[in-house]
Design a protein around this motif. Structure first.
Motif, PDB file in Angstrom:
ATOM      1  N   ALA A  61       0.939  -1.175   0.012  1.00  0.00           N
ATOM      2  CA  ALA A  61       0.096  -0.139   0.025  1.00  0.00           C
ATOM      3  C   ALA A  61       0.811   1.162   0.093  1.00  0.00           C
ATOM      4  O   ALA A  61       0.641   2.125  -0.633  1.00  0.00           O
ATOM      5  CB  ALA A  61      -0.955   0.138   1.162  1.00  0.00           C
ATOM      6  N   THR A  65       0.162   3.928  -2.936  1.00  0.00           N
ATOM      7  CA  THR A  65      -0.659   5.069  -2.990  1.00  0.00           C
ATOM      8  C   THR A  65       0.052   6.434  -3.391  1.00  0.00           C
ATOM      9  O   THR A  65      -0.807   7.186  -4.145  1.00  0.00           O
ATOM     10  CB  THR A  65      -1.089   5.185  -1.574  1.00  0.00           C
ATOM     11  OG1 THR A  65       0.115   5.061  -0.652  1.00  0.00           O
ATOM     12  CG2 THR A  65      -1.995   4.186  -1.130  1.00  0.00           C
ATOM     13  N   SER A  69      -1.928   8.605  -6.006  1.00  0.00           N
ATOM     14  CA  SER A  69      -2.256   9.827  -5.638  1.00  0.00           C
ATOM     15  C   SER A  69      -1.502  10.834  -6.740  1.00  0.00           C
ATOM     16  O   SER A  69      -2.152  11.760  -7.099  1.00  0.00           O
ATOM     17  CB  SER A  69      -1.511  10.204  -4.148  1.00  0.00           C
ATOM     18  OG  SER A  69      -1.492  11.550  -4.104  1.00  0.00           O
ATOM     19  N   SER A 145      -9.985   1.266   2.690  1.00  0.00           N
ATOM     20  CA  SER A 145      -9.614   2.788   3.116  1.00  0.00           C
ATOM     21  C   SER A 145      -8.729   3.608   2.111  1.00  0.00           C
ATOM     22  O   SER A 145      -8.821   4.925   2.565  1.00  0.00           O
ATOM     23  CB  SER A 145      -9.246   2.491   4.486  1.00  0.00           C
ATOM     24  OG  SER A 145      -7.609   1.941   4.504  1.00  0.00           O
ATOM     25  N   ILE A 146      -8.103   2.905   1.304  1.00  0.00           N
ATOM     26  CA  ILE A 146      -7.196   3.712   0.746  1.00  0.00           C
ATOM     27  C   ILE A 146      -7.708   3.732  -0.671  1.00  0.00           C
ATOM     28  O   ILE A 146      -6.844   3.847  -1.773  1.00  0.00           O
ATOM     29  CB  ILE A 146      -5.776   3.146   0.599  1.00  0.00           C
ATOM     30  CG1 ILE A 146      -5.674   1.711   0.702  1.00  0.00           C
ATOM     31  CG2 ILE A 146      -5.141   3.839   1.966  1.00  0.00           C
ATOM     32  CD1 ILE A 146      -4.080   1.245   0.715  1.00  0.00           C
ATOM     33  N   CYS A 148      -9.292   4.896  -4.282  1.00  0.00           N
ATOM     34  CA  CYS A 148      -9.299   5.874  -5.117  1.00  0.00           C
ATOM     35  C   CYS A 148     -10.160   5.900  -6.239  1.00  0.00           C
ATOM     36  O   CYS A 148      -9.912   5.270  -7.078  1.00  0.00           O
ATOM     37  CB  CYS A 148      -7.722   6.249  -5.304  1.00  0.00           C
ATOM     38  SG  CYS A 148      -7.637   7.865  -6.395  1.00  0.00           S
ATOM     39  N   ARG A 150     -11.886   7.811  -3.070  1.00  0.00           N
ATOM     40  CA  ARG A 150     -12.352   7.300  -1.864  1.00  0.00           C
ATOM     41  C   ARG A 150     -13.748   7.826  -1.590  1.00  0.00           C
ATOM     42  O   ARG A 150     -14.145   8.801  -0.858  1.00  0.00           O
ATOM     43  CB  ARG A 150     -11.443   7.772  -0.701  1.00  0.00           C
ATOM     44  CG  ARG A 150     -11.965   7.068   0.726  1.00  0.00           C
ATOM     45  CD  ARG A 150     -10.714   7.387   1.871  1.00  0.00           C
ATOM     46  NE  ARG A 150     -10.905   6.767   2.894  1.00  0.00           N
ATOM     47  CZ  ARG A 150     -11.931   7.089   4.028  1.00  0.00           C
ATOM     48  NH1 ARG A 150     -12.756   8.120   3.732  1.00  0.00           N
ATOM     49  NH2 ARG A 150     -11.935   6.428   4.896  1.00  0.00           N
ATOM     50  N   THR A 228      -4.156  -3.501   6.100  1.00  0.00           N
ATOM     51  CA  THR A 228      -5.670  -3.344   6.212  1.00  0.00           C
ATOM     52  C   THR A 228      -6.258  -4.686   6.274  1.00  0.00           C
ATOM     53  O   THR A 228      -7.112  -4.803   5.400  1.00  0.00           O
ATOM     54  CB  THR A 228      -5.881  -2.314   4.848  1.00  0.00           C
ATOM     55  OG1 THR A 228      -5.360  -3.086   3.755  1.00  0.00           O
ATOM     56  CG2 THR A 228      -5.567  -0.946   5.136  1.00  0.00           C
TER      57      THR A 228
ATOM     58  N   PHE B  43      -3.041   6.188   6.384  1.00  0.00           N
ATOM     59  CA  PHE B  43      -2.076   6.303   5.611  1.00  0.00           C
ATOM     60  C   PHE B  43      -2.009   7.808   5.222  1.00  0.00           C
ATOM     61  O   PHE B  43      -2.822   8.378   4.434  1.00  0.00           O
ATOM     62  CB  PHE B  43      -2.368   5.621   4.379  1.00  0.00           C
ATOM     63  CG  PHE B  43      -2.015   4.086   4.489  1.00  0.00           C
ATOM     64  CD1 PHE B  43      -1.043   3.447   4.418  1.00  0.00           C
ATOM     65  CD2 PHE B  43      -3.320   3.160   4.547  1.00  0.00           C
ATOM     66  CE1 PHE B  43      -0.479   2.375   4.582  1.00  0.00           C
ATOM     67  CE2 PHE B  43      -2.986   1.892   4.941  1.00  0.00           C
ATOM     68  CZ  PHE B  43      -1.815   1.366   4.818  1.00  0.00           C
ATOM     69  N   ALA B  46      -2.160   8.408   1.520  1.00  0.00           N
ATOM     70  CA  ALA B  46      -3.379   8.294   0.449  1.00  0.00           C
ATOM     71  C   ALA B  46      -3.934   9.476   0.232  1.00  0.00           C
ATOM     72  O   ALA B  46      -3.807  10.534   0.710  1.00  0.00           O
ATOM     73  CB  ALA B  46      -4.134   7.647   1.465  1.00  0.00           C
ATOM     74  N   SER B  49      -5.812  11.648   2.464  1.00  0.00           N
ATOM     75  CA  SER B  49      -5.042  12.174   3.462  1.00  0.00           C
ATOM     76  C   SER B  49      -4.602  13.637   3.059  1.00  0.00           C
ATOM     77  O   SER B  49      -4.315  14.419   3.750  1.00  0.00           O
ATOM     78  CB  SER B  49      -4.190  11.204   4.202  1.00  0.00           C
ATOM     79  OG  SER B  49      -4.648  10.144   4.495  1.00  0.00           O
TER      80      SER B  49
END
Lengths: 435, 644
Positions: A61, A65, A69, A145-146, A148, A150, A228, B43, B46, B49
């Motif tokens: 992760a 991520t 991002s 939770s991560i 994208c 979200r 996770t 995280f 992420a 965040s």
């Protein structure tokens, strides 16, 4: 269906896993306008699901991520998730036309804050596909939770339309009236990065997957080991016991003519060795045994990683497992040929992990009807000029990235994505000169 | 403007929070002066965040921040970008590493790990109080790339870059291009020979007016940084002018009385002191090997293009990026390793491949017909004792392919493979299947019992305790023993030192990140492609070449580039020029200048890497490193040394 929206981009990238993401970033950084299309609700593909990666043991992760991002906020990249490709057709020498359908989330994406109140309110529980069905999720849910974007989505197949989510949603962004939206996209080049499928071990009846409770796939083990993770501990699913004799069965669905997949999947030895190392850390008292035909630790740092696992006490047995049977207490008896002694043996384990192989994802076959989309004998995309232009498909202007053309690990995927990007940019430049 | 500091503490899933009590860290940070906000995050990297941090900045809640998460090696750029997107300067953010330095390092001591994390975060807060906006240094880029090595990887990278409109200088140490692939007759997965493939690449190279190819060329010096390197290339002449008539050249070679070992055929044949490798080897002009030439003058009589007056040249060029594709050498076995150089019929895999290529009707070695071949795998790879611990990746497949093709060319061969477990990964598995189906015999040795090569009654015998037949001792009487030698990095002279490119334990060039950044190096602007990064086959090398090309392109595609402004600064008032800093600098960034009559040191900002080596050697403390001033570092140490 709503009226067709028309868009145009330089490149269409199909697939939002690590190959597609890397390609989109490469293209975007070089000034091309990219449409990145993902059929799932979130970007990340298989890589985002991984606990750690071999042989660096970086958290999967943590290294995925930032890429996600980067692509998500890239000014030159537009992302459509939950979107399927209906067709891709070459218009003339310079353009392709693609029809896409963006399926509804039943949530207004721009308004959702990801607060998860809908998830808490939803009364419907179904198996969570992102945890490989080891736990449940709601019908109104954020994939993980991560994820994208979200943003929540409603699983309309399971939704009972009770309206609980609508009532609790603070920005009132749940919208059951959403319909699929069709887009017509004009592009100059296409990159296919649709990834791979995992072999379904239920096809091999003698392994009892799906029948015996404590047999899981390696992908399920990835989830059990991930930050996770579903249970916050490595537990066997049958009874929640902490396993202390774990077996890995390699080449499940690979190098196996009986299931029509004679080739090696290239990654299973290494991910199994990685999981074995992680298990030694998570369960210091557990025995981990890997049953293999040949260990294929061929890449940079792989052999050293294999030696490290041996040093840590992972038990390697050369031998193919014949059958697995379940005992009353949920433990499993593996019958195998121990090649080093030539004897048939049996061993008891309380958790068995099947290292399932890599199969071609054949989605792209359905994209092309007029043009010649060729596949190799294993159903992976055919590389038109293997040594000279490895990224070129059988259709000029359509390039290949990642496991679209064969099993490969993450570094090779990154390299193939680099190659596909370079070739696509070069192709577009050359086409521009011909106008 | 007063500091309003935000502190974000990452749980990293559970990578951090399993061992560090992040709530304690948060509570401690919150109490620090100037801290207006302290949060924990699942995280921090992420996307959601990142958005949260940006909102805090844009809403005016904070104007500088600390991220306490993993190593800055992983995410410093991620959060610098967050700062910039929110409208801050990227140096208004400071990173604290509480994963590698706290949770992972002290997983056996949760309290200790938490205490250390608290200290690290407080030190970061002490530093961020000093943070000011710093603007990057801008440099003009040279829109040209130097590609080192004209094997398949180098040539592919060169042609791709040239097609993007970049000027490319392609240099090759040898006098002929094609690298190792030129030496392979058989390639897996294709009917095309290595020679044919190299010819295709070469045609692309010579047709492109943006590529300048230098053979016999070596990098001898490099200075500068990404976007603007100044390099010096030494070029050894061929001693033969261009456009030489074919027939005259043939005669010139024929009359040369000097015979030396032919490296192209891996010493199994001899060549003259004036030579080309094979008739179509490029460039088409032959070369005189001056180390061995006796200057007898016989060739000059046959060919008027021979020119002993040609001189070695040194040229200087400016490039924005350097792409290194120096490839590999086959491992050379020690004398006596599996009978190498002890028994005359023990050869290496590259020699075997040349032997198959140059023999026509019958496979012969030393005049004797070859019927039974024993292949011993993993020679120079996966060494238990030696230093090559790694697997060379390509050898299993290439050996099996070579055996199959040899069997097609010469009939009635028997093949015995002495393996350590076959690694025909991916689709290459089909070669293994095909060879097994043909009746080629695969044996496997135990890890601690490698096969043995011995002499019995003038015959060479390979002996193994075979795993696959329950430790049975099997002997094969072999006409030819082929040692399947792995890859070692090509001896590339001083390139590693000149470019300051780090190498791994395996001595191949090191990438930034094995998983996600396999072609970039810690030296900004320098990329690596092909087998100089690690063993690879041809397809993998081409993919890597294209990837390296796109990364190199990003250094030259714009007119200007920004470089890190974290550089050493000289206080002209204090400096008395003693030269100690210039001596300490590993990048030659410090020079002596005269400022209004006073001799002082001056730092070339585009060359300085901000390593700080010059700081401690200055006797008058005239050097400060931006963002790491004495004040800042002392405050951080002060906090770290404080009892909790």
């Amino acid at each position: 269906m709503a009226a067709v929206e028309k868009l145009s981009f330089d490149v269409l990238v199909v697939g939002g896993g690590i190959a597609g993401i890397e390609t989109a970033i490469n293209l975007g950084n070089n000034g091309l306008n990219v449409l990145l299309v993902e059929k799932d609700l979130t970007l990340g593909g298989k890589m985002i699901m991984l606990s750690k990666v071999f042989p660096t043991l970086d958290c999967g992760a943590c290294i995925t991520t930032p890429k996600i991002s980067e692509v998500a906020r890239h000014p030159n990249v537009t992302i459509f998730t939950n979107t399927v490709i209906k067709s891709i057709k070459k218009q003339d020498m310079h353009y392709f036309k693609s029809l896409l359908v963006r399926n509804p989330r039943y949530v207004i994406e721009s308004a959702c804050t990801g607060c998860q109140l809908c998830e808490m309110a939803c009364p419907v529980v179904v198996p969570d596909q992102y945890q490989y069905e080891m736990v449940g999720r709601k019908a109104a849910y954020i994939p993980f939770s991560i994820a994208c974007p979200r943003v929540a989505a409603i699983d309309i197949e399971h939704c009972t339309l009770c309206g609980a989510c609508e009532r609790v949603c603070p920005p009132k962004c749940i919208d059951f009236t959403q319909e699929p939206i069709e887009f017509q996209v004009i592009i100059k080049a296409v990159i296919i990065a649709t990834g791979f499928n995992l072999f379904d071990p239920a096809q091999i009846k003698r392994f009892q997957y799906g029948q015996a409770k404590n047999i899981i796939t390696a992908m399920q083990m990835e989830r059990l080991l991930a930050p996770t993770r579903p249970y916050n501990h490595v537990l066997r699913p049958g009874d929640g016991k902490i396993p202390d004799k774990i077996a890995y069965v390699l080449c499940v669905g690979s190098r196996d003519r009986t299931v029509n997949n004679p080739i090696c999947s290239q990654i299973c030895c290494m991910y199994s060795i990685k999981q074995a190392q992680l298990l030694m850390g998570a369960l210091p008292m557990a025995d981990v045994t890997i049953y293999y035909i040949n260990i294929r630790s061929y890449g940079k740092g792989f052999e050293e990683f294999y030696e490290q696992a041996k040093g840590m006490g992972v038990n390697f047995i050369k031998g193919k497992v014949g059958t697995i049977s379940e005992k009353e207490n949920g433990s499993l008896i593996l019958r195998y040929e121990d090649i080093c002694t030539g004897k048939l043996k049996e061993a008891e384990h309380d958790l068995v992990v099947l290292s399932a192989g890599v199969l071609a994802n054949q989605d792209a076959t359905g994209f092309f009807s007029d043009d010649r989309w060729e596949k190799d004998e294993f159903h992976f995309a055919r590389q038109n000029d293997l040594f000279f232009n490895p990224a070129l498909s059988s259709i000029e202007g359509v390039f290949l990235a990642g496991t679209t053309y064969g099993p490969m690990d993450i570094p090779d995927t990154i390299l193939s994505a680099g190659a596909a990007s370079m070739e696509a940019i070069r192709y577009i430049k050359q086409m521009a000169l011909k106008i | 403007m007063s500091k309003k500091i935000g502190v974000y503490i990452c749980r990293c899933g559970c990578n951090i929070s399993d061992y560090v009590d992040v709530e304690k860290v948060r509570a401690s940070a919150e109490k620090e002066a100037d801290v207006v906000l302290a949060k924990t995050m699942v995280f921090a990297c992420a996307d959601s965040s990142q958005k949260e941090i940006i909102n805090d900045i844009q809403n005016g809640v904070i104007n500088s921040f600390v991220i306490a998460s993993c190593s800055p090696k992983l995410h410093l750029p991620t959060f610098q970008a967050v700062a910039e997107r929110a409208g801050l300067n990227k140096y208004e953010y400071v990173h604290a590493n509480i994963r590698e330095q706290a949770s992972w390092a002290h997983s056996d001591d949760k309290e200790g790990a938490t205490a250390k994390a608290v200290q690290l975060v407080r030190a970061a807060i002490a530093k961020v109080r000093f943070a000011t906006a710093i603007e990057p240094i801008e440099i003009q880029t040279q829109q040209a790339v130097l590609v080192i090595g004209a094997g398949v990887a180098g040539m592919k990278a060169a042609t791709s870059l040239a097609k993007m409109g970049v000027k490319v200088y392609l240099i090759e140490k040898e006098h002929f291009i094609g690298g190792r692939v030129a030496q392979w007759d058989v390639l897996c997965l294709t009917e095309e020979t290595g020679k044919d493939l190299v010819t295709r690449f070469y045609n692309d190279v010579v047709m492109d007016k943006d590529i300048t190819l230098f053979t016999g060329a070596e990098l001898i010096e490099s200075s500068g940084s990404k976007g603007n390197f100044k390099v010096k290339i030494k070029i050894t002449p061929r001693y033969i002018k261009d456009f030489c008539e074919k027939e005259k050249m043939r005669r010139a070679i024929e009359v040369c009385p000097v015979e030396v070992i032919d490296d192209f055929n891996f010493s199994i044949t001899k060549r003259k002191a004036i030579y080309h490798n094979f008739p179509s080897q490029y460039p088409l002009v032959a070369v005189i090997d001056m180390k061995n030439c006796t200057r007898c003058g016989k060739c000059e009589k046959e060919c008027d293009k021979i020119d002993f007056s040609q001189k070695e040249k040194i040229i200087e060029i400016d490039v924005g990026s350097i792409l290194v594709a120096t490839g590999f050498d086959p491992y050379t076995p020690r004398k006596g390793e599996f009978g190498y150089e002890e028994y005359d019929n023990v050869i290496t895999l590259p020699q075997f491949k040349r032997l198959v290529a140059i023999n026509d009707k019958e496979l012969k070695w030393n005049g004797r017909q070859v019927k039974t071949i024993a292949y011993i795998y993993c020679v120079g790879s996966r060494q238990l004792e030696g230093e090559n611990k790694y697997c060379s990746r390509y050898c299993c497949s290439t050996t099996i392919c070579a055996a199959i093709k040899a069997g097609e060319k010469f009939h009635d061969l028997s093949h015995f493979h002495f393996t350590r477990g076959i690694r025909t990964y991916g689709k290459q598995e089909m070669f293994f299947y095909e060879a097994s189906k043909q009746g080629q015999v695969f044996l496997q040795s135990f890890e601690d019992e490698p096969p043995r090569v011995m002499r019995k009654n003038d015959r060479t015998i390979v002996c193994i305790n075979d795993i696959l037949t329950n430790r049975r001792e099997i002997e094969v009487d072999a006409d030819l023993v082929v040692l399947v030698t792995g890859m070692v990095p090509r001896s590339h002279g001083r390139i590693s030192e000149i470019l300051k490119l780090p190498r791994g334990r395996d001595r191949f060039f090191n990438e930034i990140h094995m998983k996600l950044r396999p072609v970039e190096t810690v030296i900004d602007g320098v990329t690596i492609a092909g087998a100089c990064q690690g063993p690879q086959n041809v397809v993998e090398a081409i993919n890597s070449a294209l990837s390296a090309a796109i990364k190199s392109y990003s250094f030259v595609s714009r007119d200007t580039l920004q470089v890190e402004p974290i550089v050493a600064e000289i206080d002209a008032g204090l400096c008395t020029w003693c030269g100690a800093c210039a001596k300490a600098c590993p990048f030659d960034a410090v020079t002596q200048i005269n400022l209004e009559g006073k001799e002082i040191a001056s730092v070339n900002m585009t060359v300085c890497k901000g390593c700080g080596m010059c700081l401690p050697v200055c006797p008058v403390n005239a050097i400060q490193l931006k963002t790491f001033s004495d004040d800042e570092v002392e405050k951080m140490i002060g906090v770290l040394a404080q009892e909790l």
